[in-house]
Scaffold this motif. Structure first.
Motif, PDB file in Angstrom:
ATOM      1  N   GLY A  35     116.807   6.686  68.722  1.00 27.47           N
ATOM      2  CA  GLY A  35     116.136   6.670  67.416  1.00 27.47           C
ATOM      3  C   GLY A  35     115.488   5.312  67.199  1.00 27.47           C
ATOM      4  N   LEU A  36     114.379   5.334  66.447  1.00 32.43           N
ATOM      5  CA  LEU A  36     113.678   4.073  66.154  1.00 32.43           C
ATOM      6  C   LEU A  36     114.273   3.439  64.904  1.00 32.43           C
ATOM      7  N   SER A  37     114.253   2.110  64.864  1.00 34.27           N
ATOM      8  CA  SER A  37     114.706   1.431  63.649  1.00 34.27           C
ATOM      9  C   SER A  37     114.032   0.067  63.565  1.00 34.27           C
ATOM     10  N   MET A  81     119.447   2.879  70.322  1.00 36.36           N
ATOM     11  CA  MET A  81     118.498   2.440  69.295  1.00 36.36           C
ATOM     12  C   MET A  81     117.325   1.704  69.944  1.00 36.36           C
ATOM     13  N   HIS A  82     116.129   2.049  69.461  1.00 33.51           N
ATOM     14  CA  HIS A  82     114.935   1.278  69.827  1.00 33.51           C
ATOM     15  C   HIS A  82     114.553   0.535  68.551  1.00 33.51           C
ATOM     16  N   THR A  83     114.783  -0.779  68.551  1.00 37.57           N
ATOM     17  CA  THR A  83     114.521  -1.538  67.332  1.00 37.57           C
ATOM     18  C   THR A  83     113.338  -2.482  67.533  1.00 37.57           C
ATOM     19  N   PHE A  84     112.575  -2.695  66.462  1.00 37.62           N
ATOM     20  CA  PHE A  84     111.351  -3.491  66.643  1.00 37.62           C
ATOM     21  C   PHE A  84     111.047  -4.328  65.415  1.00 37.62           C
ATOM     22  N   ILE A  85     110.268  -5.381  65.683  1.00 36.73           N
ATOM     23  CA  ILE A  85     109.665  -6.153  64.587  1.00 36.73           C
ATOM     24  C   ILE A  85     108.373  -6.772  65.125  1.00 36.73           C
ATOM     25  N   LEU A 115     108.009  12.678  70.350  1.00 42.61           N
ATOM     26  CA  LEU A 115     108.544  13.081  69.036  1.00 42.61           C
ATOM     27  C   LEU A 115     108.529  11.937  68.021  1.00 42.61           C
ATOM     28  N   ARG A 116     108.284  10.705  68.483  1.00 42.94           N
ATOM     29  CA  ARG A 116     108.216   9.573  67.546  1.00 42.94           C
ATOM     30  C   ARG A 116     106.799   8.997  67.502  1.00 42.94           C
ATOM     31  N   ASP A 117     106.360   8.327  68.566  1.00 44.14           N
ATOM     32  CA  ASP A 117     105.016   7.722  68.522  1.00 44.14           C
ATOM     33  C   ASP A 117     103.938   8.804  68.628  1.00 44.14           C
ATOM     34  N   GLY A 118     104.228   9.863  69.395  1.00 43.71           N
ATOM     35  CA  GLY A 118     103.272  10.973  69.501  1.00 43.71           C
ATOM     36  C   GLY A 118     103.062  11.614  68.149  1.00 43.71           C
ATOM     37  N   VAL A 162     108.147  -4.055  75.972  1.00 42.44           N
ATOM     38  CA  VAL A 162     106.927  -4.832  75.718  1.00 42.44           C
ATOM     39  C   VAL A 162     105.829  -3.898  75.214  1.00 42.44           C
ATOM     40  N   PRO A 163     105.604  -3.853  73.899  1.00 40.67           N
ATOM     41  CA  PRO A 163     104.553  -2.962  73.397  1.00 40.67           C
ATOM     42  C   PRO A 163     103.180  -3.630  73.430  1.00 40.67           C
ATOM     43  N   ASP A 164     102.207  -2.897  73.992  1.00 38.96           N
ATOM     44  CA  ASP A 164     100.804  -3.304  73.871  1.00 38.96           C
ATOM     45  C   ASP A 164     100.284  -2.454  72.713  1.00 38.96           C
ATOM     46  N   THR A 165     100.588  -2.918  71.520  1.00 41.43           N
ATOM     47  CA  THR A 165     100.446  -2.091  70.317  1.00 41.43           C
ATOM     48  C   THR A 165      99.020  -1.629  70.062  1.00 41.43           C
ATOM     49  N   VAL A 166      98.038  -2.462  70.363  1.00 46.86           N
ATOM     50  CA  VAL A 166      96.649  -2.028  70.141  1.00 46.86           C
ATOM     51  C   VAL A 166      95.880  -1.892  71.465  1.00 46.86           C
ATOM     52  N   PHE A 210     115.043  -3.604  72.553  1.00 42.77           N
ATOM     53  CA  PHE A 210     114.310  -4.389  71.540  1.00 42.77           C
ATOM     54  C   PHE A 210     112.823  -4.481  71.902  1.00 42.77           C
ATOM     55  N   SER A 211     111.979  -4.185  70.894  1.00 45.32           N
ATOM     56  CA  SER A 211     110.523  -4.293  71.057  1.00 45.32           C
ATOM     57  C   SER A 211     109.957  -5.391  70.177  1.00 45.32           C
ATOM     58  N   ALA A 212     109.143  -6.247  70.778  1.00 45.02           N
ATOM     59  CA  ALA A 212     108.383  -7.212  69.982  1.00 45.02           C
ATOM     60  C   ALA A 212     107.036  -6.545  69.721  1.00 45.02           C
ATOM     61  N   GLU A 213     106.913  -5.977  68.535  1.00 43.63           N
ATOM     62  CA  GLU A 213     105.681  -5.227  68.243  1.00 43.63           C
ATOM     63  C   GLU A 213     104.478  -6.166  68.350  1.00 43.63           C
ATOM     64  N   ASP A 214     103.401  -5.666  68.916  1.00 45.02           N
ATOM     65  CA  ASP A 214     102.182  -6.454  69.156  1.00 45.02           C
ATOM     66  C   ASP A 214     102.468  -7.619  70.109  1.00 45.02           C
ATOM     67  N   ALA A 215     103.371  -7.340  71.077  1.00 44.44           N
ATOM     68  CA  ALA A 215     103.769  -8.376  72.035  1.00 44.44           C
ATOM     69  C   ALA A 215     102.564  -9.000  72.729  1.00 44.44           C
ATOM     70  N   VAL A 245     108.034  -0.863  79.238  1.00 41.17           N
ATOM     71  CA  VAL A 245     106.695  -1.088  78.679  1.00 41.17           C
ATOM     72  C   VAL A 245     106.284   0.081  77.796  1.00 41.17           C
ATOM     73  N   HIS A 246     105.504  -0.254  76.781  1.00 45.17           N
ATOM     74  CA  HIS A 246     105.055   0.737  75.788  1.00 45.17           C
ATOM     75  C   HIS A 246     103.579   0.431  75.550  1.00 45.17           C
ATOM     76  N   PHE A 247     102.715   1.106  76.309  1.00 44.94           N
ATOM     77  CA  PHE A 247     101.310   0.724  76.296  1.00 44.94           C
ATOM     78  C   PHE A 247     100.440   1.759  75.595  1.00 44.94           C
ATOM     79  N   HIS A 248      99.617   1.249  74.688  1.00 44.24           N
ATOM     80  CA  HIS A 248      98.680   2.147  73.991  1.00 44.24           C
ATOM     81  C   HIS A 248      97.368   2.232  74.770  1.00 44.24           C
ATOM     82  N   ASN A 249      96.583   3.265  74.405  1.00 45.72           N
ATOM     83  CA  ASN A 249      95.478   3.679  75.279  1.00 45.72           C
ATOM     84  C   ASN A 249      94.097   3.439  74.666  1.00 45.72           C
TER      85      ASN A 249
HETATM   86  O1  KIV Z   1     103.144   0.506  69.530  1.00 42.03           O
HETATM   87  C1  KIV Z   1     104.126  -0.099  69.061  1.00 42.03           C
HETATM   88  O2  KIV Z   1     104.143  -1.319  68.933  1.00 42.03           O
HETATM   89  C2  KIV Z   1     105.268   0.711  68.624  1.00 42.03           C
HETATM   90  C3  KIV Z   1     106.473  -0.035  68.185  1.00 42.03           C
HETATM   91  C4  KIV Z   1     107.282   0.725  67.207  1.00 42.03           C
HETATM   92  C5  KIV Z   1     107.267  -0.440  69.361  1.00 42.03           C
HETATM   93  O3  KIV Z   1     105.220   1.917  68.692  1.00 42.03           O
END
Ligand code: KIV
Ligand code: ZN
Length: 508
Positions: free
Chosen positions: A84-86, A104-108, A24-27, A176-180, A146-151, A205-209
């Motif tokens: 919720g994301l923030s 809260m799922h907070t990121f920068i 419902l958020r990243d999808g 730990v987001p693997d943002t790209v 806490f997420s470090a975006e582009d960790a 972990v938050h891994f992109h595909n």
């Molecule tokens: O992929 C990403 O880095 C995100 C952040 C908001 C955690 O979705």
């Protein structure tokens, strides 16, 4: 195997592996997807029935609609944690508090690219913002992840520093987001093992595909000690999407033998629902939930499956709420055809059987799939039981040109009644098909699933072959084909051919 045992042991220690769903958020961040509040509510309910631990239901600060959905989902009283994301910004956290969310799922962004180009802030400024935001949320009693975006493109020293600072400020989970999506399974394992050495908090972990490795990377992260994975139904999300919920769950349950507290029989229905609501169709070969995930065509495979399905299936389809399909085509063997005819209680003599078999092979050789409706139409014709076509074309005229909408007037004989209408479309073929769709509505609701056109001779009077697949409201599908010099006529004939087959199976 050692790793599997380690994981099982670890599961006992940690007591549970957490499934964090972010459909419902990243999808929803998948291009072209925008869910209404009602759709979000229905998906949240289904995710809860499945048994996910946490549902990330949106980003409350982005709009009143997001806040409203969050509030309404919260009122459902689901079992899952609602998150919720923030950003690490007070206003975002306040928006979350406004919705009475307590997770809260907070990121920068932390990588040099994010620091220099997106945020234009120093490492220190980013770290301070993180600490302030987490302290603010904790002061309000909010569980904080806490997420470090582009960790995965962040300098490791700085990544560890900011994660430690987040922990010290009170973060409950470190994500730990693997943002790209640049990790590979071995680097995912190494990274999570290193972070595990350094941190006290549970790691998520938050891994992109982007390279198709999100599920494999998430599994390796678990082997290295991660406790939670962020996932989306059907793997939908930005670009190549996120780690797929259904693939990850089934890998844990079947390949690792982990006893997850989820009702896997809901997976197919959930996937289908999300696919229809988002308009993101699954490729037929999508693992676990694709149309072909439990389909068999080749003679050798079908023979094996008919004796014992496990010969060519890793799991029975019922475990994920799917069903087995014996597909017909050029690889079909006599056993498969017999089984299929039995399924539909169609009995025939040897000659009739050979004729049906030959026709299926001929269609298959042309590179066409043969649907169940096609088989029934071929079989009833071979049995001499074919009824006259329910729908006939009585007339067609089209008007098309530059800067005007194309219009088609179609006259059909539908079950002995004449019906006529005019419809517009993006071109004459579209207009004609829209008119047919409209006219047959009282009889069946037809969707055009596939449309292919091919010129089979050269020149301006080339013969055009049109191949279509249509489906009705019950999921019945039929192919249709027609060859004419006139492309519009070929299209109309092909569609009527396929609709007549669907009506034939409805009547039988
Ligand atoms: O992929 C990403 O880095 C995100 C952040 C908001 C955690 O979705
Ligand atoms: Zn993401």
């Amino acid at each position: 195997m050692n790793n599997v045992n380690n994981l099982k042991k670890q599961k006992n220690i940690l007591n549970s592996i957490k499934i964090f769903d972010t459909t419902l958020r990243d999808g929803e961040q998948a291009p072209g997807v925008a869910l209404t509040t009602d759709e979000k509510i229905q998906i949240a309910q289904k995710l809860d029935n499945l048994g996910v631990d946490t549902i990330e239901l949106g980003f409350p600060a982005v709009s009143e609609g997001e806040k409203n959905s969050a509030k309404l989902i919260r009122e459902l009283g689901l079992n899952a944690n609602l998150c919720g994301l923030s950003r690490v910004i007070k206003n975002d956290i306040d928006a979350l508090i406004d919705c009475d969310l307590t997770y809260m799922h907070t990121f920068i962004g932390t990588s040099p690219l994010h620091r220099d180009y997106k945020l234009k802030k120093s490492k220190e400024e980013i770290l301070n913002m993180t600490v302030e935001a987490i302290e603010y949320a904790k002061d309000h009693g909010i569980t904080t992840e806490f997420s470090a975006e582009d960790a995965t493109r962040t300098e490791q020293d700085y990544l560890i520093d900011i994660f430690k600072a987040a922990e010290d400020a009170g973060a409950d989970l470190i994500n730990v987001p693997d943002t790209v999506g640049i990790l590979i399974p071995s680097s995912a394992e190494t990274l999570i093992a290193t972070l595990k050495e350094e941190l006290k908090s549970p790691i998520s972990v938050h891994f992109h595909n982007d390279f198709g490795l999100a599920v494999a990377n998430s599994l390796m992260a678990f082997e290295a000690g991660a406790k939670q994975a962020h996932l989306t139904v059907n793997g939908i999300g930005e670009r190549g999407g996120n780690a797929s919920l259904e693939e990850f769950i089934m890998s844990l349950v079947i390949a690792y033998g982990i006893d997850l507290d989820v009702d896997t029989t809901q997976l197919f229905n959930l996937s289908d629902f999300v696919s229809r609501i988002t308009g993101i169709k699954m490729p037929p070969n999508k693992p676990i939930v694709g149309e072909n995930a439990f389909a068999h065509e080749s003679g050798i495979h079908v023979h094996g499956v008919l004796e014992n399905a496990a010969t060519y299936e890793p799991i029975p389809p019922e475990i994920v709420g799917h069903s087995r399909k014996i597909a017909l085509g050029k690889h079909t063997g006599a056993n498969a055809l017999k089984a299929k005819l039995n399924e539909y209680d169609i009995e025939m003599n040897e000659d009739q059987f050979c004729s049906v078999y030959d026709q299926i092979k001929t269609l298959g050789d042309k590179g066409k799939c043969v649907t169940d409706a096609d088989l029934k139409a071929i079989a009833v014709t071979a049995l001499g039981q074919a009824k006259k076509e329910s729908i006939k074309l009585l007339g067609l005229s089209v008007m098309s040109g530059e800067s005007v909408s194309s219009t088609a007037t179609v006259k059909l004989l539908i079950e002995d009644e004449e019906k006529e209408t005019s419809k517009t479309g993006v071109g004459p073929v579209d207009a004609a098909l829209n008119a047919i769709q409209y006219l047959v509505k009282g009889t069946t609701n037809i969707e055009l699933e596939e449309y292919h056109i091919e010129a089979i001779t050269g020149g301006t009077d080339a013969l055009a072959e049109v191949f279509v697949i249509t489906s009705d409201e019950h999921g019945n599908k039929a192919t249709g084909r027609a060859t004419r010099e006139d492309v519009i006529m070929a299209s109309v004939d092909a569609v009527l051919n396929s609709i007549n087959k669907i009506l034939m199976i409805k009547d039988s």
